[in-house]
Design an enzyme around this catalytic site. Structure first.
Site, PDB file in Angstrom:
ATOM      1  N   CYS A  86     141.646  61.687 135.312  1.00  0.00           N
ATOM      2  CA  CYS A  86     141.792  62.552 136.468  1.00  0.00           C
ATOM      3  C   CYS A  86     140.606  63.123 136.733  1.00  0.00           C
ATOM      4  O   CYS A  86     140.163  63.320 137.932  1.00  0.00           O
ATOM      5  CB  CYS A  86     142.894  63.537 135.919  1.00  0.00           C
ATOM      6  N   CYS A 119     134.033  67.431 131.623  1.00  0.00           N
ATOM      7  CA  CYS A 119     134.808  66.593 132.524  1.00  0.00           C
ATOM      8  C   CYS A 119     134.212  65.315 132.900  1.00  0.00           C
ATOM      9  O   CYS A 119     134.286  64.449 133.654  1.00  0.00           O
ATOM     10  CB  CYS A 119     135.100  67.279 133.775  1.00  0.00           C
TER      11      CYS A 119
END
Ligand code: SF4
Length: 277
Positions: free
Chosen positions: A137, A248
């Site tokens: 994601c 991330c």
């Protein structure tokens, strides 16, 4: 609002080769320790040929850097990633920042097809199922747009601070980012959170109201929570995961597959002082 085009602020200069960038980075890193934030950024603009890109998520550090860029009218492109999952408060401070400085912040959105396919496969909040799903994601909503933002750039300015995590403490003021083949600059690396807050208050810089409600590091809404007193800064991000996995993919402490021409040039450069100012 004075909606000046970004092109007016950006130099049309070719990017230097990697070896030259590494040498520039070393010089900047050697001087950053004795400079204030405004001076660090103006020195970077003067030294680095080509395009400089600053990526903001409108956190408190990013707001300090945006101020230094906009107040000095520096030729740095300011970019943000509208992941589709941001807090309304983040959009609010985004709008306030554009209003305050009269500058448009370039928004990059994720590629629609990739996100649609990911959601169809994993579900809207499927990032909680595994680290792999979460990285998928983040890859679609942040990392891929980052690649587009940095395409052809000479330098990438970030709001990373050393005290945010063990991984970030290993970073330098300036080092070659082998993945994106540019110079990565961390002008707030040695600043404490208190120092950033003081800078923001002193200059009356707009900031995300979530910071007043216990949110220290602010990302996407479903992956960010407020902290209890004493919790480390990054504890509010992806709190269901192990600490060592919590990036991330935008900021890697160690550069993988450093190109041959950069061997030995990327670091360690002038790292953070043992006792940050
Ligand atoms: Fe997806 Fe959460 Fe990463 Fe945002 S922070 S891109 S919602 S996994």
């Amino acid at each position: 609002m004075n909606d000046q085009s970004l092109a007016q602020h950006l130099p049309n200069r070719p990017a230097p080769d990697a070896r030259a960038l590494a040498a520039i980075g070393k010089r900047l890193a050697d001087t950053f320790g004795s400079l204030g934030l405004d001076e660090r950024l103006s020195a970077a603009c003067a030294a680095v040929p080509g395009r400089l890109v600053f990526t903001t998520s409108f956190g408190i550090e990013d707001q300090a850097i945006s101020h230094a860029i906009f107040a000095q009218d520096l030729a740095v492109e300011v970019v943000t990633f509208d992941t589709g999952r941001l807090f309304p408060e983040t959009h609010q401070v985004w709008a306030e920042t554009e209003q305050r400085y009269g500058r448009r912040i370039r928004a990059l959105l994720p590629e629609r097809r990739g996100v649609e396919a990911w959601v169809a496969r994993h579900g809207i909040d499927g990032f909680r199922a595994s680290v792999e799903a979460r990285l998928g994601c983040c890859g679609l909503r942040k990392v891929e747009p980052l690649g587009r933002a940095l395409e052809g750039a000479s330098a990438w300015v970030t709001g990373v601070r050393a005290e945010q995590s063990a991984d970030r403490a290993m970073m330098s003021f300036a080092a070659i980012d082998a993945q994106h083949r540019l110079l990565k600059l961390n002008p707030l690396l040695d600043w404490t959170r208190d120092r950033v807050m003081t800078f923001v208050r002193d200059h009356r810089i707009p900031y995300n109201s979530l910071h007043d409600r216990g949110f220290l590091s602010i990302g996407c809404a479903p992956c960010t929570r407020a902290l209890a007193p004493g919790e480390p800064e990054r504890a509010g991000r992806w709190w269901w995961e192990q600490e060592e996995k919590k990036e991330c993919g935008l900021h890697l402490a160690k550069e993988p597959n450093e190109p041959k021409e950069l061997n030995g040039l990327s670091g360690p450069s002038s790292s953070v002082p043992a006792h940050p100012k």
